[in-house]
Design a protein around this motif. Structure first.
Motif, PDB file in Angstrom:
ATOM      1  N   LYS A  45      87.828  -9.646  86.365  1.00 50.45           N
ATOM      2  CA  LYS A  45      86.934  -9.863  87.349  1.00 50.45           C
ATOM      3  C   LYS A  45      85.886 -10.997  86.843  1.00 50.45           C
ATOM      4  O   LYS A  45      85.537 -11.088  85.602  1.00 50.45           O
ATOM      5  CB  LYS A  45      86.210  -8.595  87.977  1.00 50.45           C
ATOM      6  CG  LYS A  45      87.172  -7.712  88.497  1.00 50.45           C
ATOM      7  CD  LYS A  45      86.224  -6.673  89.205  1.00 50.45           C
ATOM      8  CE  LYS A  45      87.179  -5.790  90.126  1.00 50.45           C
ATOM      9  NZ  LYS A  45      88.512  -5.236  89.764  1.00 50.45           N
TER      10      LYS A  45
ATOM     11  N   VAL B   3      82.316 -12.823  87.515  1.00 47.89           N
ATOM     12  CA  VAL B   3      81.120 -12.726  88.182  1.00 47.89           C
ATOM     13  C   VAL B   3      80.365 -14.069  88.122  1.00 47.89           C
ATOM     14  O   VAL B   3      80.433 -14.725  87.067  1.00 47.89           O
ATOM     15  CB  VAL B   3      80.357 -11.718  87.064  1.00 47.89           C
ATOM     16  CG1 VAL B   3      79.021 -11.703  87.951  1.00 47.89           C
ATOM     17  CG2 VAL B   3      80.919 -10.357  87.360  1.00 47.89           C
TER      18      VAL B   3
ATOM     19  N   LEU C 147      77.870  -9.711  80.436  1.00 48.04           N
ATOM     20  CA  LEU C 147      78.984  -9.801  81.251  1.00 48.04           C
ATOM     21  C   LEU C 147      80.235  -9.864  80.408  1.00 48.04           C
ATOM     22  O   LEU C 147      81.227  -9.245  80.540  1.00 48.04           O
ATOM     23  CB  LEU C 147      79.091 -10.976  82.027  1.00 48.04           C
ATOM     24  CG  LEU C 147      77.769 -10.823  83.127  1.00 48.04           C
ATOM     25  CD1 LEU C 147      77.854 -11.940  84.112  1.00 48.04           C
ATOM     26  CD2 LEU C 147      77.961  -9.343  84.089  1.00 48.04           C
TER      27      LEU C 147
ATOM     28  N   TYR D 126      84.150  -8.873  81.839  1.00 53.43           N
ATOM     29  CA  TYR D 126      84.076 -10.057  82.914  1.00 53.43           C
ATOM     30  C   TYR D 126      84.215 -11.233  82.257  1.00 53.43           C
ATOM     31  O   TYR D 126      83.896 -11.608  81.144  1.00 53.43           O
ATOM     32  CB  TYR D 126      82.899  -9.846  83.557  1.00 53.43           C
ATOM     33  CG  TYR D 126      82.794  -8.342  84.251  1.00 53.43           C
ATOM     34  CD1 TYR D 126      83.413  -7.921  85.385  1.00 53.43           C
ATOM     35  CD2 TYR D 126      81.777  -7.510  83.666  1.00 53.43           C
ATOM     36  CE1 TYR D 126      83.207  -6.433  85.983  1.00 53.43           C
ATOM     37  CE2 TYR D 126      81.443  -6.341  84.120  1.00 53.43           C
ATOM     38  CZ  TYR D 126      82.389  -5.647  85.289  1.00 53.43           C
ATOM     39  OH  TYR D 126      82.213  -4.462  85.743  1.00 53.43           O
TER      40      TYR D 126
ATOM     41  N   ALA E 173      81.656 -10.780  92.225  1.00 52.84           N
ATOM     42  CA  ALA E 173      80.073 -10.576  92.365  1.00 52.84           C
ATOM     43  C   ALA E 173      79.155 -11.695  91.926  1.00 52.84           C
ATOM     44  O   ALA E 173      79.934 -12.718  91.393  1.00 52.84           O
ATOM     45  CB  ALA E 173      79.885  -9.347  91.388  1.00 52.84           C
TER      46      ALA E 173
ATOM     47  N   ARG F  68      80.741  -9.781  99.044  1.00 49.53           N
ATOM     48  CA  ARG F  68      80.643  -9.637  97.503  1.00 49.53           C
ATOM     49  C   ARG F  68      79.603  -8.647  97.202  1.00 49.53           C
ATOM     50  O   ARG F  68      78.509  -8.671  97.844  1.00 49.53           O
ATOM     51  CB  ARG F  68      80.533 -11.196  96.805  1.00 49.53           C
ATOM     52  CG  ARG F  68      81.429 -12.128  97.408  1.00 49.53           C
ATOM     53  CD  ARG F  68      82.857 -11.905  97.482  1.00 49.53           C
ATOM     54  NE  ARG F  68      83.596 -10.708  96.581  1.00 49.53           N
ATOM     55  CZ  ARG F  68      84.382  -9.851  97.190  1.00 49.53           C
ATOM     56  NH1 ARG F  68      84.730 -10.089  98.246  1.00 49.53           N
ATOM     57  NH2 ARG F  68      84.782  -8.838  96.508  1.00 49.53           N
TER      58      ARG F  68
ATOM     59  N   LEU G 151      77.472  -3.485  88.187  1.00 54.63           N
ATOM     60  CA  LEU G 151      78.511  -3.866  87.987  1.00 54.63           C
ATOM     61  C   LEU G 151      79.841  -3.001  87.765  1.00 54.63           C
ATOM     62  O   LEU G 151      80.430  -2.716  88.441  1.00 54.63           O
ATOM     63  CB  LEU G 151      79.031  -5.180  87.219  1.00 54.63           C
ATOM     64  CG  LEU G 151      78.243  -6.618  87.627  1.00 54.63           C
ATOM     65  CD1 LEU G 151      78.142  -7.396  86.338  1.00 54.63           C
ATOM     66  CD2 LEU G 151      78.898  -7.084  88.929  1.00 54.63           C
TER      67      LEU G 151
ATOM     68  N   ILE H  37      81.435  -2.653  91.326  1.00 55.81           N
ATOM     69  CA  ILE H  37      82.310  -3.812  91.689  1.00 55.81           C
ATOM     70  C   ILE H  37      83.444  -3.446  92.299  1.00 55.81           C
ATOM     71  O   ILE H  37      83.950  -4.112  93.342  1.00 55.81           O
ATOM     72  CB  ILE H  37      82.630  -4.702  90.358  1.00 55.81           C
ATOM     73  CG1 ILE H  37      82.889  -5.962  90.801  1.00 55.81           C
ATOM     74  CG2 ILE H  37      83.656  -3.939  89.462  1.00 55.81           C
ATOM     75  CD1 ILE H  37      82.898  -7.198  89.639  1.00 55.81           C
TER      76      ILE H  37
END
Length: 194
Positions: free
Chosen positions: A5, A7, A32, A37, A103, A125, A172, A176
């Motif tokens: 994913k 972000v 992150l 991510y 996100a 989102r 998250l 998420i």
């Protein structure tokens, strides 16, 4: 294979390197990548540069983890930490592209960040607003941007407040996958645009 994913991180385009905004953006960018991510920013300075710098400092960083959607057609108008540079030529309209990540994390910010948060809300989102810095992220943290019911199954859908990279990653990791819808354009119901 599930795709990692992405972000988006939005915020002030100009911040001092010793400021709270710079430090928290760095921390969030690193957190992150540490949590698996990828990050996406508008590719310029300030919060965007700090988040990219933090992402690159993660021990889990891999080439391609840092995406920059720059406003011009110039591939060189980007901070030095970006891996993938997409010169959109869309100026501020590229904010909609930035906001269409899985996100959005907002850190402070002015009108540009506000537009990214509004696009992200409209797109369904997950949005996180850093609440311990000045700007739109703290003004909207803990609130709904408007009255629409985006996900009936999520009781407290809102701009989730956070004050650290650890909190951002925890939000998250918890939410998420619950923000699964993808914007498919404006829908007409009973002749009314919704």
């Amino acid at each position: 294979m599930e795709r990692r994913k992405i972000v988006a991180i939005a915020g002030d385009a100009k911040v001092d390197e010793n400021s709270d905004k710079f430090n928290i953006a760095f921390e969030i960018g690193k957190a992150l990548i540490d949590n698996g991510y990828r990050i996406q920013t508008g590719g310029l300075g300030g919060v965007m540069r700090a988040a990219c710098y933090g992402a690159k400092s993660s021990e889990k960083y891999k080439e391609g983890d840092i995406i920059a959607l720059v406003p011009s057609f110039d591939i060189n108008e980007v901070n030095e930490f970006a891996d993938i540079v997409i010169p959109t030529g869309l100026d501020v309209m590229r904010n909609a592209l930035v906001a269409n990540a899985s996100a959005v994390v907002a850190i402070g910010g002015g009108a540009g960040t506000l537009s990214e948060m509004a696009f992200a809300w409209t797109f369904g989102r997950l949005i996180i607003g850093v609440s311990n810095v000045d700007g739109w992220s703290s003004k909207l943290a803990g609130t709904k941007i408007d009255s629409r019911v985006r996900y009936p199954e999520i009781e407290n859908d809102m701009v989730y407040p956070a004050t650290s990279g650890t909190q951002v990653a925890a939000i998250l990791n918890k939410y998420i996958d619950k923000y699964y819808k993808r914007h498919k354009g404006i829908v007409f119901e009973d002749g009314i645009r919704k």
